[in-house]
Motif scaffolding. Sequence first.
Motif, PDB file in Angstrom:
ATOM      1  N   TYR A   8       0.838  -1.142  -0.006  1.00 56.44           N
ATOM      2  CA  TYR A   8       0.030  -0.055   0.119  1.00 56.44           C
ATOM      3  C   TYR A   8       0.919   1.201   0.106  1.00 56.44           C
ATOM      4  CZ  TYR A   8      -3.114  -3.732   1.210  1.00 56.44           C
ATOM      5  OH  TYR A   8      -4.117  -4.728   1.259  1.00 56.44           O
ATOM      6  N   GLN A   9       1.213   1.686  -1.119  1.00 56.36           N
ATOM      7  CA  GLN A   9       2.161   2.923  -1.242  1.00 56.36           C
ATOM      8  C   GLN A   9       1.274   4.175  -1.451  1.00 56.36           C
ATOM      9  OE1 GLN A   9       5.341   2.367  -1.105  1.00 56.36           O
ATOM     10  NE2 GLN A   9       5.289   0.344  -0.675  1.00 56.36           N
ATOM     11  N   ASP A  10      -0.085   4.237  -1.342  1.00 58.47           N
ATOM     12  CA  ASP A  10      -0.738   5.320  -1.405  1.00 58.47           C
ATOM     13  C   ASP A  10      -0.197   6.172  -0.032  1.00 58.47           C
ATOM     14  OD1 ASP A  10      -2.012   3.103  -0.307  1.00 58.47           O
ATOM     15  OD2 ASP A  10      -3.568   4.514   0.293  1.00 58.47           O
ATOM     16  N   HIS A  49       7.829   1.118  10.667  1.00 58.08           N
ATOM     17  CA  HIS A  49       6.592   1.898  10.859  1.00 58.08           C
ATOM     18  C   HIS A  49       6.287   2.206   9.274  1.00 58.08           C
ATOM     19  CE1 HIS A  49       5.733   1.829  14.706  1.00 58.08           C
ATOM     20  NE2 HIS A  49       6.819   2.527  15.216  1.00 58.08           N
ATOM     21  N   ALA A  50       7.255   2.313   8.390  1.00 56.84           N
ATOM     22  CA  ALA A  50       6.966   2.602   6.811  1.00 56.84           C
ATOM     23  C   ALA A  50       6.344   1.353   6.131  1.00 56.84           C
ATOM     24  CB  ALA A  50       8.142   3.215   6.393  1.00 56.84           C
ATOM     25  N   ALA A 242       2.241   1.040   8.670  1.00 50.80           N
ATOM     26  CA  ALA A 242       2.159  -0.039   7.906  1.00 50.80           C
ATOM     27  C   ALA A 242       1.462  -1.200   8.415  1.00 50.80           C
ATOM     28  CB  ALA A 242       3.412  -0.414   7.311  1.00 50.80           C
ATOM     29  N   MET A 243       1.852  -1.752   9.624  1.00 48.18           N
ATOM     30  CA  MET A 243       1.187  -2.757  10.333  1.00 48.18           C
ATOM     31  C   MET A 243      -0.115  -2.597  10.474  1.00 48.18           C
ATOM     32  SD  MET A 243       2.053  -4.375  14.199  1.00 48.18           S
ATOM     33  CE  MET A 243       0.942  -2.970  14.771  1.00 48.18           C
ATOM     34  N   ARG A 245      -2.365  -0.668   8.768  1.00 47.43           N
ATOM     35  CA  ARG A 245      -2.827  -0.509   7.513  1.00 47.43           C
ATOM     36  C   ARG A 245      -3.164  -2.198   6.988  1.00 47.43           C
ATOM     37  NH1 ARG A 245      -2.977   2.570   2.799  1.00 47.43           N
ATOM     38  NH2 ARG A 245      -4.331   1.663   1.310  1.00 47.43           N
ATOM     39  N   LEU A 246      -2.084  -2.940   7.388  1.00 46.59           N
ATOM     40  CA  LEU A 246      -2.273  -4.460   7.066  1.00 46.59           C
ATOM     41  C   LEU A 246      -3.611  -5.063   7.743  1.00 46.59           C
ATOM     42  CD1 LEU A 246       1.377  -5.340   6.744  1.00 46.59           C
ATOM     43  CD2 LEU A 246      -0.299  -5.443   4.962  1.00 46.59           C
ATOM     44  N   ASP A 247      -3.579  -4.553   8.911  1.00 49.42           N
ATOM     45  CA  ASP A 247      -4.712  -5.226   9.911  1.00 49.42           C
ATOM     46  C   ASP A 247      -6.001  -4.532   9.504  1.00 49.42           C
ATOM     47  OD1 ASP A 247      -3.000  -6.332  11.676  1.00 49.42           O
ATOM     48  OD2 ASP A 247      -2.876  -4.586  13.158  1.00 49.42           O
ATOM     49  N   VAL A 248      -6.220  -3.469   9.113  1.00 53.45           N
ATOM     50  CA  VAL A 248      -7.276  -2.645   8.582  1.00 53.45           C
ATOM     51  C   VAL A 248      -7.688  -3.229   7.273  1.00 53.45           C
ATOM     52  CG1 VAL A 248      -8.273  -0.648   7.574  1.00 53.45           C
ATOM     53  CG2 VAL A 248      -7.044  -0.227   9.742  1.00 53.45           C
ATOM     54  N   GLU A 249      -6.993  -3.584   6.185  1.00 50.49           N
ATOM     55  CA  GLU A 249      -7.175  -4.215   4.982  1.00 50.49           C
ATOM     56  C   GLU A 249      -7.601  -5.641   5.270  1.00 50.49           C
ATOM     57  OE1 GLU A 249      -7.119  -2.888   2.148  1.00 50.49           O
ATOM     58  OE2 GLU A 249      -6.502  -0.796   3.027  1.00 50.49           O
TER      59      GLU A 249
END
Length: 257
Positions: A8-10, A49-50, A242-243, A245-249
């Motif tokens: 997810y590079q957005d 975190h990135a 990033a972590m 974001r992975l959880d949300v996705e």
Amino acid sequence: MAWNTFPYQDNAYVYTPASLEKAWARLHLGDAELFPSDPALVQAWIAFHAGDFEQAAKLGLAVGVDGYSVAHKATCIYATYLEVDDKAKIATFEAVAERCERQQHEQPDNPAGFYWHAYSLGRYAQGISVLKALSQGVGGKVHDSLEKTLELAPRHADAHIAFGAFHAEIIDKVGAMVGGLSYGVRKDQGFKHFKTALSLNPESAIGHIEYANALVMLDGKKKMAEAIGLYEEAAGCDARDAMERLDVEAAKEELKD
């Protein structure tokens, strides 16, 4: 072989040392980590975190045992979400568990060595089958490491999540009676751990997800509406790294099923 990249590079979730320190308390509500004094570890956490998990693990390991915590976390999150080869995933969790045992010996008062030991063994168990892992004695190791984590850090929200999942997995696989007698697990105790975790870290997407998974696992259709509500809350969480974001996705994917 290079690790797979964060997809997810957005939003790159790029922190500077100063902005990371400012955001640290919110980012680490789950694992109770302290902000590092070593600049090399600050850079390792910035990479984590990135979503540059490979770099985070390398930088952490280069520091030695003081860098194990960020290396454990980067490796485990990568293996959980981004490693697609099942054999590689299982081997990765085994390697982390072994490294955690070294950290436990050298840093017996650091909860990270115990939490990531439990986490990696739990994921290893899911990879080879929980029943097979229980026959190998993994259940007792996970239980003991989670207990030690909470003894050292009672407000470790992620350990409460893991303990809730532990109760649910054991009961699901061997039943409430055998699970209670052999591993001391109880459904109400597991749910209590989830509620404690979410009181400590209300914005934890993974906390909502694992609680929902446990409800479906143990109560089925009776709690499906509640579980869907938890998945929806997880999907609506504001990801700060990033972590998360992975959880949300992951929550969004659950709602598609």
